[in-house]
Design an enzyme around this catalytic site. Structure first.
Site, PDB file in Angstrom:
ATOM      1  N   THR A   1       8.745 -77.886  38.474  1.00 22.07           N
ATOM      2  CA  THR A   1       9.398 -78.074  37.227  1.00 22.07           C
ATOM      3  C   THR A   1       7.850 -77.870  36.421  1.00 22.07           C
ATOM      4  OG1 THR A   1      11.186 -79.958  37.513  1.00 22.07           O
ATOM      5  CG2 THR A   1       9.637 -79.951  35.929  1.00 22.07           C
TER       6      THR A   1
ATOM      7  N   GLY B   1      17.381 -80.547  30.823  1.00 17.27           N
ATOM      8  CA  GLY B   1      16.120 -79.507  31.234  1.00 17.27           C
ATOM      9  C   GLY B   1      15.586 -79.885  32.776  1.00 17.27           C
ATOM     10  N   GLU B   2      14.143 -80.123  33.092  1.00 17.59           N
ATOM     11  CA  GLU B   2      13.307 -80.480  34.307  1.00 17.59           C
ATOM     12  C   GLU B   2      13.866 -79.754  34.829  1.00 17.59           C
ATOM     13  OE1 GLU B   2      14.249 -84.567  34.072  1.00 17.59           O
ATOM     14  OE2 GLU B   2      13.412 -85.243  32.188  1.00 17.59           O
ATOM     15  N   GLY B   3      15.203 -78.931  34.830  1.00 17.92           N
ATOM     16  CA  GLY B   3      15.199 -78.594  36.122  1.00 17.92           C
ATOM     17  C   GLY B   3      17.138 -79.609  36.680  1.00 17.92           C
TER      18      GLY B   3
END
Lengths: 340, 340
Positions: free
Chosen positions: B50, B306-308
């Protein structure tokens, strides 16, 4: 389900360190499980019951696989060689196999087998009723009992699974009978029919619908399920009713399990609040049917195997949603500024 | 990737106790991982990087969150309180956080932090270049190095993640520049803008596209990325290139990660064979963009965090596909009749 509890769940979710609602359906899952479980989000431990039964209609040539495969696959489940075994292990879901109507002798005892054969396969729906009403009720009660036993054993959520050569034929007939659809628009390839064989399958389903047209007109769910269903479908109908009765989330697998959902819904519409739809099957009419019952499937992986394989993957998503609900930091705890 | 290897993978998959191809995209995943890894399907252990960076364009008022949130969320990642921490744990994926361009001082040392700040946030793309070409190259090389390090440490597949207040603005500008889309059709709510604020964001993106129009006309990927991108986007571009270089499957997260994918693809189209698209984001244009690049997303959960987070869930599906490939019984082993 007291769906107003979802608001309370969202109050908590909106305090976690992420833009509000940015985890979409994962948050929706968490909020509904919170409402079902009345104040917590705890779907695990989870269990799938894969219910097996044979179908007399197979003698009409509606499947590319011989009937014996139902029995062979049950043995494969017990030897842990099938897709459902692998995916249950992957998702850390417990699996029990139920012989509710496999043709032939009972199976040898096995720790993961529930031996409750009600009859040795159904009748051929193209020429007779699938089963007597008493047998159908027995299968439904068995399903309710399975839910009850699971709850007693500490299981927090359920998934549906099935095995039965010929059961897309039975399911398709049920959809036509309950949702006023035509065999032409709903009949798919099942385990892998070619176009010519699909045309034949359509004719067989039409024959069954004609034969049982009086029953269908009554829209009596029990009579329709007895006439066109399968023992495993009736058992799953009971399992879904039982999940609602014992306040457990239940994950519906694919095309055949959705037919059991429709039967349960016709018997008691309130069960819908307990149901999560695991995936959009590649079987032709599944999309249309899910829309018709107002369900959104979680996974779009073009799967069409059954056994509970979609439910196994989706139970993992329930657990992911629970972990989000239970384990994330709030804005305050993390010292993160929340949005405007 | 030698995609002819997929046929060999399917030979094996078609021998497993299920109707051929009935696990749909799960089998497609297994076959492609088999081709990428040249004869095995082994996506785990997996790691998400990230990557965090700030965006000068935030001063134009394009986000509902203050810029400080980038830093605060990095600390939240290190304290394991964020969604990406929870979902990585759920999917048993390793997580490393990379400071490639967070505004301000370096972070205190932490076992899960890679401190490689290239500059303290980007320039404001509405009035200047995001970064110098040398800085952009440095971020790309860092991404490639992260892939190399992962490989050395025994990691078998990668996922992309990002944190950067303002980075949907940068990503949207990149999509417009690379895919000939208009800001009107591609600009979405990001972390949660209302309609009026979206209109303002569109104007800022237009201003950026006008300012850098000469660069965009050249279609030089490095120049475009330097002008409109972000440090975390450039780093992920490198990570994707690195995954291909070291023959690792890489799971692309959502809207911002897909922008990094487009940059990497423009630099080297062959990387596409290594990429799996985790989910369809709720961010407005993601569907259209994925179609434009010929990608099919695995999950449809209306996520936009998001963030992964999408990559973490999808890596679990890669592992499920691998378990199917490696652990199911064949028809012969199980004594199950195969279809006609």
């Amino acid at each position: 389900v007291d769906l107003s509890l979802k608001e309370k769940a969202y109050e908590h979710l909106d305090n976690l360190t992420k833009p509000p609602r940015s985890l979409g359906k994962l948050e929706e899952i968490a909020a509904r499980v919170f409402a079902i479980q009345e104040g917590k989000v705890e779907p695990y431990p989870a269990r799938i019951y894969t219910c097996a039964g044979d179908h007399g209609v197979v003698q009409e040539g509606v499947s590319p696989y011989p009937q014996e495969v139902t029995r062979q696959m049950v043995l494969n489940f017990l030897n842990e060689g099938a897709a459902i075994n692998v995916l249950c292990k992957t998702s850390q879901v417990d699996l029990k196999v139920v012989d509710v109507g496999v043709k032939g002798e009972p199976f040898p005892q096995h720790k993961n087998l529930i031996q409750q054969k009600i009859r040795s396969g159904t009748g051929n729906i193209a020429i007779e009723k699938a089963m007597r009403k008493e047998e159908c009720l027995k299968a439904i009660f068995l399903g309710i009992e399975l839910a009850s036993n699971a709850q007693k054993q500490g299981i927090k959520s359920l998934g549906t699974g099935e095995m039965g050569i010929g059961n897309t034929t039975s399911s398709t007939a049920l959809y036509c009978a309950f949702l006023n659809l035509s065999p032409e628009e709903t009949t798919g390839a099942g385990a892998g029919l070619d176009n010519q064989a699909i045309q034949h399958k359509i004719q067989i389903i039409k024959k069954a619908l004609n034969l049982h047209s009086k029953t269908i007109k009554t829209q009596d769910p029990l009579e329709i399920l007895s006439s066109l269903g399968g023992l495993e479908i009736a058992c799953l109908t009971g399992l879904i009713l039982g999940a609602a009765l014992y306040k457990m989330p239940i994950v519906i697998d694919g095309f055949i399990s959705t037919a059991a959902f429709v039967c349960a819904y016709k018997l008691e519409p309130k069960i819908k609040d307990y149901a999560f739809f695991s995936h959009l099957s590649a079987e032709k009419a599944h999309k249309q049917i899910l829309e018709k019952v107002g369900a959104f499937p979680l996974l779009h992986l073009d799967m069409r195997l059954g056994e509970g394989t979609g439910a196994a993957l989706a139970l993992f998503l329930l657990q992911a949603a629970a972990n989000i609900f239970n384990n994330m930091a709030t804005f305050e705890q993390a010292g993160v500024a929340s949005g405007k």
